[in-house]
Design an enzyme around this catalytic site. Structure first.
Site, PDB file in Angstrom:
ATOM      1  N   TYR A   1       0.265  -5.132  -0.378  1.00 58.01           N
ATOM      2  CA  TYR A   1      -0.334  -4.785   1.051  1.00 58.01           C
ATOM      3  C   TYR A   1      -0.947  -6.302   1.461  1.00 58.01           C
ATOM      4  CZ  TYR A   1      -3.623  -1.711   3.683  1.00 58.01           C
ATOM      5  OH  TYR A   1      -4.316  -1.290   4.613  1.00 58.01           O
TER       6      TYR A   1
ATOM      7  N   LYS B   1       3.322  -3.569   2.607  1.00 59.30           N
ATOM      8  CA  LYS B   1       2.724  -2.833   3.799  1.00 59.30           C
ATOM      9  C   LYS B   1       2.134  -4.123   4.540  1.00 59.30           C
ATOM     10  CE  LYS B   1      -1.057   0.364   5.146  1.00 59.30           C
ATOM     11  NZ  LYS B   1      -1.965   1.331   4.525  1.00 59.30           N
TER      12      LYS B   1
END
Length: 243
Positions: free
Chosen positions: A79, A107
């Site tokens: 992330y 992400k």
């Protein structure tokens, strides 16, 4: 019933993978959490942000993710969200991480579509997916080659976000641009106050969750913000009914 049990049951019922967030700047604690999740048998992957606050730097950050990949026992989605963690992931770091067998995606939520984003999207690694994480710009990210997204706004119009991904994958550029612009307006309304306060307000107004309550230090979204977002959330349904 715990949220984990509810989410696991829902994913099993719909044949969907369960991805669990594991956020900590303590590598050993993160490994312990990953191992526990792996033993449950219900979790397909873990969403792991860059270590926040300590900002371990260009050497420490890949060492952190490498340790998680080698010892955690679960596939990882990295992330990258520097406006929350205080540390961006450089192109070199992401290129190194994407070749780790247990790292299956990123992400990408840097707040920008810049040269670094285009380099990342232009590099293909089997088994590694670039997923958009900035809701308002998911459409141009998909147009540039992102495989999908992990998006808070999709809680409100899930089918439309799935359609947006499908349209870009089919090169249906006209409909994709129109739907993307519409969903960008919705995302802006949903993020008018700290996330997820407006989203929870809209879901409660739609009768989909029992309460819009959030925990301090978050405060419930204002009535005006919820009303504006709810109107945009219902817009496509109205257009389809009229058609």
């Amino acid at each position: 019933m715990s949220r984990a049990v509810v989410c696991s049951a829902a994913c099993r019922a719909h044949g969907a993978p369960l991805i669990v967030g594991v956020g900590t700047n303590d590598t050993a604690a993160a490994i312990a959490t990953l191992r526990e999740l792996a033993q449950s048998g219900d979790v397909a992957a873990a969403l792991v942000p860059t270590p926040s606050y300590t900002r371990p730097g260009e050497a420490g950050t890949p060492a952190h993710f490498t340790a998680l990949a080698e010892h955690g026992g679960l596939p990882l989605v990295v992330y990258d969200i520097p406006y929350h963690t205080g540390q961006p992931l450089s192109t070199g770091t992401l290129n190194a991480l994407r070749h780790l067998p247990q790292v299956v995606g990123v992400k990408y939520a840097t707040g920008a579509i810049d040269a670094a984003a285009m380099e990342l999207l232009g590099s293909s690694t089997p088994g590694f997916a670039v997923l958009g994480g900035d809701d308002a710009v998911i459409s141009p990210l998909l147009a540039a080659g992102a495989r999908g997204g992990i998006l808070a706004s999709a809680d409100v119009r899930t089918a439309d976000y799935a359609e947006l991904i499908s349209l870009w994958q089919r090169d249906a550029t006209g409909p994709a641009r129109r739907l993307g612009a519409e969903l960008a307006r919705l995302s802006a309304a949903l993020f008018a106050e700290p996330n997820p306060t407006v989203t929870k307000g809209v879901l409660h107004a739609q009768g989909r969750i029992p309460s819009p309550a959030v925990r301090l230090p978050l405060l419930a979204a204002s009535t005006d913000s919820v009303r504006r977002a709810a109107d945009l959330a219902a817009a496509r349904t109205h257009q389809e009914t009229a058609a």
